[in-house]
Structure formats: C-alpha cells, structure tokens
Write a protein that holds these residues in place. Structure first.
Motif, PDB file in Angstrom:
ATOM      1  N   GLY A  24      37.076  38.509  12.300  1.00  0.00           N
ATOM      2  CA  GLY A  24      36.843  39.267  13.514  1.00  0.00           C
ATOM      3  C   GLY A  24      35.419  39.791  13.544  1.00  0.00           C
ATOM      4  N   GLU A  27      33.199  40.656  10.311  1.00  0.00           N
ATOM      5  CA  GLU A  27      33.981  40.211   9.159  1.00  0.00           C
ATOM      6  C   GLU A  27      33.452  38.890   8.615  1.00  0.00           C
ATOM      7  OE1 GLU A  27      38.367  42.232   9.858  1.00  0.00           O
ATOM      8  OE2 GLU A  27      38.068  40.130  10.439  1.00  0.00           O
ATOM      9  N   ARG A 109      37.577  49.096   8.690  1.00  0.00           N
ATOM     10  CA  ARG A 109      38.902  48.478   8.597  1.00  0.00           C
ATOM     11  C   ARG A 109      39.323  47.932   9.957  1.00  0.00           C
ATOM     12  NH1 ARG A 109      40.465  53.935   6.843  1.00  0.00           N
ATOM     13  NH2 ARG A 109      39.510  54.280   4.797  1.00  0.00           N
ATOM     14  N   ARG A 110      40.282  47.044   9.960  1.00  0.00           N
ATOM     15  CA  ARG A 110      40.835  46.593  11.236  1.00  0.00           C
ATOM     16  C   ARG A 110      41.598  47.739  11.887  1.00  0.00           C
ATOM     17  NH1 ARG A 110      42.750  40.232  11.270  1.00  0.00           N
ATOM     18  NH2 ARG A 110      40.595  39.440  11.380  1.00  0.00           N
ATOM     19  N   ALA A 114      46.117  45.821  15.046  1.00  0.00           N
ATOM     20  CA  ALA A 114      45.455  44.524  14.969  1.00  0.00           C
ATOM     21  C   ALA A 114      46.196  43.614  14.001  1.00  0.00           C
ATOM     22  CB  ALA A 114      44.005  44.696  14.528  1.00  0.00           C
ATOM     23  N   ARG A 117      44.739  41.169   8.030  1.00  0.00           N
ATOM     24  CA  ARG A 117      43.844  40.167   7.461  1.00  0.00           C
ATOM     25  C   ARG A 117      44.616  39.137   6.646  1.00  0.00           C
ATOM     26  NH1 ARG A 117      38.999  44.394   5.750  1.00  0.00           N
ATOM     27  NH2 ARG A 117      37.936  44.363   7.774  1.00  0.00           N
ATOM     28  N   HIS A 142      34.984  43.002   5.429  1.00  0.00           N
ATOM     29  CA  HIS A 142      33.904  43.501   6.271  1.00  0.00           C
ATOM     30  C   HIS A 142      32.571  43.051   5.673  1.00  0.00           C
ATOM     31  CE1 HIS A 142      31.164  46.449   8.142  1.00  0.00           C
ATOM     32  NE2 HIS A 142      32.085  46.582   9.087  1.00  0.00           N
TER      33      HIS A 142
END
Length: 361
Positions: A24, A27, A109-110, A114, A117, A142
């Motif tokens: 994302g 990332e 962080r997501r 979401a 990962r 990240h």
C-alpha cells in the motif's frame, strides 16, 4: 509463501502457507534473504512477553526489495535492505529530536479496517509481529522499517545488523559515547553482547571486560576484543571486576535481561560511571539499587536498539564490516533453513549458541 506461524505461546512454530498483501502507500515488499533467530523472539514464543496470536515472529532480517507502493521516496525494486523493528514516522517529537528508535506513531501501521498485511491461506488475519514478521519468505513493511545498504554486503551477515548489532554497537557509540582509553564491561556474550564488545574495540576502549557463564562464549568475546573475561556466576565476581579495572569501569552494558545482571552492572561501575540496560527484563520483575550509591554520581539508563539512528548508523556499520573492523562472521553459529526454526529456538533456550541464521533460497 511459506512462513513460521506461532499459534499459541509455549508451542512450536508451524510452517504454513501464508498470503501477503500488495504494497500500500509507503509500503515495501521484501523478498527475505536471511533472518537471525534472536532471544527476543524467544521471549514472545515462550510467553514471557505477551503478544497477539496467531502471528509470524522474526525481526532481524535482510532481503531484496521486490515491489514498492505509492509515495515510497527512497527505495526501489532491487535494493538490498536491512529491516528493523521500531519503524519511525519521521515527524513526531522522538524522531525530530534524533531518537527514532522510540517512535510509536501509529501512522506507520495500516489503519483499522484495512486488509491485513499477512493472513493464513484460509483467510484468517495474522497479527503483525514487531512491524516485520520476518520468519517468512516475504516481508511487507513500512518504508521506514528498512534501510538500503551496499550490494557488496553479504545479506546473511547484514541480517544481524537489524537487531543484535545495532543494539550492541549502539550501546557503545550512541548510549555510552565511549572515548578512546575508557573501560567497559559487557554482561552477556550473546549476539548483542558480542556486538558491544566489537564496537568497544572499534571505539578504542582501553579495557573491555566480558562476563558470561558459558566458557565458549567467553572465548568468543576474547576473540572479538575482550581484554578480560569472567564467569558472573562465581562468588565475588564484582570484586574481581573492580580489581582489574581500578575501582570499576566507566561503562557497563547489560545484555541479558535479568534483575541480577542489571544490579551487577551497577555494582561494577566506578564513581560517575554509566550502566546501560539492553536486556528485556520480563514484566513483573524489578531492579533494586542501594540508595546511598546514587551519591557516587553513577547513572543507569535503558536503551532500545542502542538508540540507533537507522538511516545514518546502518550504512556506517556496513562500512565497518566491509573494511574489516566489524566481525559479523564470528557471530554466526550456524546457517539453517526455515523448517529448522524450532531447533534453533531450543538452542537459545539452552544458552550455548550465539546466532542461528535462517537462509532462504
């Protein structure tokens, strides 16, 4: 992809098929080349420190960037990288005051809701482990959880930089700021302790004292630069250290994670000396220091990852290795494959091995 999954604390890890999400914004998808098996992983696997499960442990890794998401500024596919567990945002008070290892900003962080990962092949989400989950063929992190390094650096040794070396070396270069001729004692000659000893040698320490109950580890410590070594389990070891150091060391590094060794680090300091505690002292345990001893000007401090400034310090450590000053080869006890992960954890429990490094084909 294959990954080692912890379903419940105090149980063996299980090799499972795991699905990894696409990168994302900000990332990076990394193909794992090597990952060290660290005692910190063992603390979570054995339940000394709680962690959500199921999860994929592992946090000391190096690899090659496969793909990047949008807004990634400093990395591209093909870059060789070292990861680190304390991802930093770059904008909070900790980051802008030069302490990125203490950053806890949630923006890395997501967001809630979401896609995870990582998830099991059946769709169950996997809790992220220390921002990395490195016991896997791929890592999705990240961009500020990794740093690009020279492609001349062997990745099986680069992996050690991500925890043991930045912690141990950072305790000397950043936390202690040891000057040539000063003395240091390192309690615990595992990966972190050996890195601290090696860094003290690089920094020009006049005396480097290693303390470890395992004779083989004391021998490794001397190979990496220790001028003296002692068994900390022997009665009167503090007096021995005070005797050879001339009333105590300037700096004491604790790399074990037990109250008794933290207290020993305090006892062997000279007046005005500084003790740095690197070990993970378990929840519910505490350190006791005699009140009058504070009048001697001694200091005790904690440290996370050696207070490392990752984008600056990591490439410098790589250069130390490439130019022959940093000895990472001695730290690698064995190279294994992912299915041998539980055997490597057992060796950590026995306390005789330095570092097992998992290599991926």
């Amino acid at each position: 992809m294959k990954a080692a999954v912890l379903f419940e604390a105090k149980t063996p890890l299980v090799i499972e098929e795991v699905e990894v999400s696409r990168p994302g914004p900000r990332e990076v998808l990394i193909r794992t080349a090597a990952v060290g098996v660290c005692r910190s992983d063992l603390h979570f696997v054995d339940g000394a420190f709680p962690h959500p499960v199921p999860t994929v442990p592992g946090h000391e890794a190096a690899g090659v960037v496969e793909a990047v998401g949008s807004d990634v500024a400093h990395l591209r596919p093909g870059d060789h990288v070292v990861t680190f567990l304390t991802v930093f945002c770059g904008a909070c008070e900790m980051c802008v005051t030069g302490r990125p290892s203490l950053c806890v900003d949630p923006s890395t962080r997501r967001p809630p809701g979401a896609e995870p990962r990582l998830k099991l092949a059946g769709g169950a989400p996997l809790a992220p482990f220390l921002n990395l989950s490195a016991f896997a063929e791929m890592m999705l992190v990240h961009e500020n959880a990794c740093v690009a390094i020279s492609k001349e650096m062997p990745l099986d040794r680069a992996a050690l930089l991500g925890c043991a070396v930045i912690t141990g070396a950072g305790s000397i270069f950043n936390d202690s700021r040891l000057r040539p001729g000063e003395s240091v004692a390192v309690i615990g000659a595992g990966g972190i302790g050996l890195a601290a000893i090696n860094a003290a040698k690089i920094a020009g320490a006049g005396q480097i004292i290693a303390l470890d109950p395992v004779p083989e580890k004391r021998a490794l410590a001397e190979k990496m630069g220790a001028t003296h070594s002692f068994d900390p389990m022997v009665d009167g070891v503090a007096k021995q250290v005070l005797g050879v150091s001339g009333d105590g060391v300037h700096y004491a590094i604790e790399a074990v994670g037990r109250p008794a060794t933290a207290e020993l680090a305090w006892q062997i300091l000279r007046r005005g000396g500084t003790a740095t505690i690197l070990g993970m002292i378990a929840p519910g345990q505490s350190v006791s220091l005699p009140g009058p001893s504070f009048l001697s000007g001694k200091k005790i401090q904690g440290s996370l990852l050696g207070s490392t400034r990752f984008p600056i310090d990591m490439p410098r450590l790589v250069q130390h290795y490439l130019e022959g000053r940093l000895d990472l080869d001695t730290m690698v006890a064995e190279r294994i494959r992912l299915p041998q992960i539980n055997e490597a954890l057992d060796k950590l429990r026995q306390g005789t091995s330095v570092r097992s490094v998992i290599e991926f084909a």
